[in-house]
Design an enzyme around this catalytic site. Structure first.
Site, PDB file in Angstrom:
ATOM      1  N   GLY A 131      52.383  12.689  10.257  1.00  0.00           N
ATOM      2  CA  GLY A 131      52.317  14.059  10.748  1.00  0.00           C
ATOM      3  C   GLY A 131      51.038  14.298  11.511  1.00  0.00           C
ATOM      4  N   ASP A 132      50.257  15.284  11.058  1.00  0.00           N
ATOM      5  CA  ASP A 132      48.977  15.582  11.704  1.00  0.00           C
ATOM      6  C   ASP A 132      47.812  15.128  10.834  1.00  0.00           C
ATOM      7  OD1 ASP A 132      49.509  17.441   9.743  1.00  0.00           O
ATOM      8  OD2 ASP A 132      48.493  19.083  10.757  1.00  0.00           O
ATOM      9  N   GLU A 133      48.029  14.095  10.044  1.00  0.00           N
ATOM     10  CA  GLU A 133      46.983  13.549   9.176  1.00  0.00           C
ATOM     11  C   GLU A 133      46.480  12.212   9.728  1.00  0.00           C
ATOM     12  OE1 GLU A 133      48.411  15.297   4.844  1.00  0.00           O
ATOM     13  OE2 GLU A 133      49.044  13.296   5.455  1.00  0.00           O
TER      14      GLU A 133
END
Length: 214
Positions: A131-133
């Site tokens: 994801g956005d990690e």
């Protein structure tokens, strides 16, 4: 006698032509085989790359990250150094997808990857965790202050506006840091500690760096 000699020369010429054709055909088959070998090697290289890298950003994926953590952890203990793991989560990333499209979200992720790669050393590993990690692995550190200073620079860089199709996209990041073996004693605790510290940074207002301590 002359006719006989001419016939012999004609037969020799025909055999020479046949030999030349056979050599040409063999060379063509050799070229085709070499091309197949190259294509197969390229396919194997691509498959190996996709198995260890994120297709969107080109960063390391979890598989490669786990291998790098294991190797780095073994090295820092031998060298009496520290290993820092930075767990990075982008703040308010979902609204970018919702308001501007997933294309804008993908652009932000790729731009974030570029900015992270700009600041790391050759020995460091930058991975997209999902994801956005993102995760940055910093081996061979003398103390935790080095990791904190690095994280502060990352926070400032990621907060810079991103221009996408004449639109200004603003995003920040929350970063959790765990340090092995000074502050955590196992690899599992390294990941868990950084993750917990990252959520603490989010809960305390976002756009912050938090160092995990027991």
């Amino acid at each position: 006698v002359l006719v006989s000699k001419v016939n012999i020369f004609i037969q020799l010429w025909k055999k020479q032509q046949q030999l030349t054709q056979a050599i040409t055909l063999l060379e063509q088959k050799q070229i085709a085989l070499e091309e197949q070998i190259v294509l197969r090697q390229e396919a194997n290289d691509k498959a190996e790359y996709l198995a260890t890298h994120d297709p969107l950003t080109g960063l390391a994926n979890r598989t490669l990250l786990d291998a790098q953590i294991a190797t780095s952890a073994a090295n820092v203990k031998r060298n009496n150094k520290n290993l820092a793991l930075l767990f990075i989560d982008l703040d308010s990333f979902k609204p970018i997808n919702d308001l501007h499209s997933h294309e804008a979200g993908d652009y932000v992720l790729k731009k974030t990857a570029e900015r992270l790669l700009h600041y790391v050393r050759t020995m460091d590993t930058v991975a997209r965790y999902g994801g956005d990690e993102f995760i940055i692995l910093l081996p061979d550190l003398n103390n935790q202050e080095e990791a904190l200073e690095f994280a502060d620079r990352i926070i400032s860089k990621l907060a810079e506006p991103i221009i996408w199709k004449n639109k200004t996209l603003k995003i920040t990041a929350s970063i959790g840091i765990a340090i092995y073996p000074d502050l955590v004693t196992t690899i599992d605790m390294l990941m868990m500690g950084a993750d917990n510290a990252m959520y603490e940074a989010k809960d305390s207002g976002k756009n912050k760096v938090v160092l995990f301590t027991i």
